[in-house]
Design an enzyme around this catalytic site. Structure first.
Site, PDB file in Angstrom:
ATOM      1  N   ASP A  42     -40.064 -21.298  25.199  1.00 50.96           N
ATOM      2  CA  ASP A  42     -39.238 -21.461  23.988  1.00 50.96           C
ATOM      3  C   ASP A  42     -38.475 -20.197  23.619  1.00 50.96           C
ATOM      4  O   ASP A  42     -38.010 -20.077  22.498  1.00 50.96           O
ATOM      5  CB  ASP A  42     -40.104 -21.931  22.813  1.00 50.96           C
ATOM      6  CG  ASP A  42     -40.826 -20.792  22.097  1.00 50.96           C
ATOM      7  OD1 ASP A  42     -41.246 -19.837  22.771  1.00 50.96           O
ATOM      8  OD2 ASP A  42     -40.938 -20.876  20.862  1.00 50.96           O
ATOM      9  N   GLU A  43     -38.335 -19.270  24.567  1.00 53.64           N
ATOM     10  CA  GLU A  43     -37.850 -17.949  24.171  1.00 53.64           C
ATOM     11  C   GLU A  43     -37.055 -17.298  25.300  1.00 53.64           C
ATOM     12  O   GLU A  43     -37.456 -17.369  26.455  1.00 53.64           O
ATOM     13  CB  GLU A  43     -39.115 -17.135  23.875  1.00 53.64           C
ATOM     14  CG  GLU A  43     -38.918 -15.798  23.290  1.00 53.64           C
ATOM     15  CD  GLU A  43     -40.267 -15.066  23.165  1.00 53.64           C
ATOM     16  OE1 GLU A  43     -41.336 -15.708  23.140  1.00 53.64           O
ATOM     17  OE2 GLU A  43     -40.222 -13.834  23.129  1.00 53.64           O
TER      18      GLU A  43
ATOM     19  N   ASP B 202     -35.692 -17.891  19.781  1.00 49.50           N
ATOM     20  CA  ASP B 202     -37.086 -18.343  19.803  1.00 49.50           C
ATOM     21  C   ASP B 202     -37.188 -19.620  18.972  1.00 49.50           C
ATOM     22  O   ASP B 202     -36.787 -19.630  17.804  1.00 49.50           O
ATOM     23  CB  ASP B 202     -37.963 -17.233  19.191  1.00 49.50           C
ATOM     24  CG  ASP B 202     -39.453 -17.505  19.348  1.00 49.50           C
ATOM     25  OD1 ASP B 202     -40.216 -16.540  19.467  1.00 49.50           O
ATOM     26  OD2 ASP B 202     -39.859 -18.688  19.330  1.00 49.50           O
TER      27      ASP B 202
HETATM   28  N1  DCP Z   1     -48.507 -21.075  22.431  1.00 45.25           N
HETATM   29  C1  DCP Z   1     -49.804 -21.346  22.851  1.00 45.25           C
HETATM   30  N2  DCP Z   1     -50.811 -20.450  22.597  1.00 45.25           N
HETATM   31  C2  DCP Z   1     -50.560 -19.289  21.940  1.00 45.25           C
HETATM   32  C3  DCP Z   1     -49.253 -18.997  21.518  1.00 45.25           C
HETATM   33  C4  DCP Z   1     -48.237 -19.918  21.780  1.00 45.25           C
HETATM   34  O1  DCP Z   1     -50.042 -22.401  23.453  1.00 45.25           O
HETATM   35  N3  DCP Z   1     -51.548 -18.429  21.693  1.00 45.25           N
HETATM   36  C5  DCP Z   1     -47.443 -22.071  22.686  1.00 45.25           C
HETATM   37  C6  DCP Z   1     -47.280 -22.985  21.482  1.00 45.25           C
HETATM   38  C7  DCP Z   1     -46.031 -22.509  20.815  1.00 45.25           C
HETATM   39  C8  DCP Z   1     -45.229 -21.958  21.964  1.00 45.25           C
HETATM   40  O2  DCP Z   1     -46.191 -21.452  22.890  1.00 45.25           O
HETATM   41  O3  DCP Z   1     -45.362 -23.575  20.128  1.00 45.25           O
HETATM   42  C9  DCP Z   1     -44.257 -20.876  21.559  1.00 45.25           C
HETATM   43  O4  DCP Z   1     -44.954 -19.751  21.041  1.00 45.25           O
HETATM   44  P1  DCP Z   1     -44.394 -18.888  19.862  1.00 45.25           P
HETATM   45  O5  DCP Z   1     -45.189 -17.641  19.810  1.00 45.25           O
HETATM   46  O6  DCP Z   1     -42.904 -18.772  19.951  1.00 45.25           O
HETATM   47  O7  DCP Z   1     -44.787 -19.710  18.549  1.00 45.25           O
HETATM   48  P2  DCP Z   1     -44.089 -20.956  17.882  1.00 45.25           P
HETATM   49  O8  DCP Z   1     -42.804 -21.295  18.543  1.00 45.25           O
HETATM   50  O9  DCP Z   1     -45.067 -22.075  17.818  1.00 45.25           O
HETATM   51  O10 DCP Z   1     -43.829 -20.475  16.398  1.00 45.25           O
HETATM   52  P3  DCP Z   1     -42.763 -19.412  15.861  1.00 45.25           P
HETATM   53  O11 DCP Z   1     -41.904 -20.182  14.904  1.00 45.25           O
HETATM   54  O12 DCP Z   1     -43.569 -18.363  15.177  1.00 45.25           O
HETATM   55  O13 DCP Z   1     -42.008 -18.898  17.032  1.00 45.25           O
HETATM   56 MG    MG Z   2     -41.370 -19.834  18.972  1.00 41.09          MG
END
Ligand code: DCP
Ligand code: MG
Length: 355
Positions: free
Chosen positions: A104-105, A9
């Protein structure tokens, strides 16, 4: 058989990409999302911004209250999609058994790559390194024997973490895990759990399966199992590609040799690019032609080394074509394809390949 699953992730994905592409944002609280103060919602926030309490799905107006000096940026989805294809192609260089979950996952089953001298966490470290080299971005990796434990593991040491959950630690890790951090427990379920005084995995484990089914319906059984570390290790894969090919049909019969060779060169280049994109190599090349009577003829050969190079594919294709064309003059279609694909990061890799 016990499997080895890796969950990868990206860290603060959109925000990290924005910081990468704009050095002024490095080390700063960055909030990516809708900028409108009335309607905007936060997509994600950099770890610097999270210290102020800003998080995904929060109204932008609220983020401004918490972090008035933050840097507010609109999302650039095209860039995130490109990064996503880059990381997915890195995964496919290791294994075909990949389940993308979002941009991203992904989950990867790497059981078959694990050997005495090459553990699952070492493979996870290689993947993290390859992602850094290709994208200049950090991710977090979790390793365990099923999907939900691997996902919990990847979240345990964010950002830039690499965490293994071994069988003998599962009970303790789950007992202490806040209930909202169990995969599958969303906001609504979490609130209900907290009202019922189920604060963590230990409290969840104290409930009977029947109680959980009564409280949470169908989800109850899977919650009961999760509290005990039981979950699916089956990766829902994309279709595995068996070959890659390009062909063109001409509107009239072609006898012009130079034109046919040029067409085959273009096809070989496209095939090579696709191989590189998928992180695959091939050792089997096929040329197909159709003649003016619309009969198909193919010729195939194996080359000594696996390749993803246009020149090798083209040179081999020319030999095959030369063999074929002696029998025919008027050509209506010409195609080049490669088969017997394998992952570029060889399945017999050893740790020494990476030192
Ligand atoms: N995303 C979004 N709205 C949300 C959740 C996520 O648009 N409610 C988008 C933005 C994030 C991406 O999806 O960058 C990936 O989601 P993640 O839950 O993996 O969160 P992040 O990668 O941003 O942070 P983390 O380091 O906690 O994984
Ligand atoms: Mg993420």
């Amino acid at each position: 058989m016990e499997r080895r699953i890796i969950h990868i992730d990206m860290d603060a994905f959109y925000a990290q990409v924005e910081q990468r592409d704009n050095p002024d944002l490095k080390g700063k609280p960055v909030i990516v999302g809708g900028k409108s103060r009335n309607r905007g919602v936060v997509a994600t926030a950099s770890y610097e911004a999270r210290k102020f309490g800003v998080h995904s799905a929060m109204p932008t107006a609220r983020a401004h209250q918490l972090c008035p000096d933050g840097y507010y940026v609109s999302p650039r989805f095209d860039v995130y999609k490109d990064v996503s294809s880059q990381i997915m192609s890195i995964f496919k260089g290791y294994t075909d058994i990949v389940q993308p979950v979002s941009l991203d996952e992904a989950y990867l089953d790497i059981t078959h790559l694990v050997r005495k001298d090459l553990g699952a966490s070492q493979i996870a470290a290689f993947i993290k390194r390859d992602i850094m080299t290709a994208t200049n971005l950090t991710c977090s990796a979790g390793v365990s024997y099923n999907k939900f434990l691997a996902k919990i593991a990847s979240g345990m040491n964010k950002p830039n973490g690499l965490t293994v959950i071994h069988y003998e630690n599962v009970e303790q890790i789950l007992a202490e895990l806040p209930i909202g951090e169990f995969p599958g427990v969303g906001k609504v379920t979490e609130e209900k759990m907290l009202r019922l005084k189920i604060m963590n995995g230990k409290d969840l484990r104290d409930k009977s399966e029947l109680e959980l089914i009564e409280l949470f319906g169908k989800k109850g059984s899977s919650l009961y199992q999760k509290a005990r570390g039981i979950g699916s290790d089956i990766i829902n894969m994309d279709r595995v590609r068996k070959s890659i090919g390009k062909e063109s049909t001409f509107s009239h019969d072609v006898q012009d040799e130079a034109f046919i060779l040029q067409t085959m060169r273009t096809h070989s280049e496209k095939v090579a690019l696709k191989l590189q994109d998928l992180n695959k190599v091939s050792d089997t090349i096929t040329v197909k032609i159709k003649t003016s009577d619309f009969e198909s003829h193919t010729k195939q050969t194996k080359i000594i080394d696996f390749t993803d190079q246009a020149d090798t594919i083209y040179n081999t294709a020319v030999l095959l074509y030369t063999d074929l064309k002696e029998e025919f003059n008027n050509i209506r279609l010409v195609g080049v394809s490669v088969g017997n694909l394998k992952n570029k990061v060889y399945e017999n890799l050893t740790i020494y390949d990476f030192l």
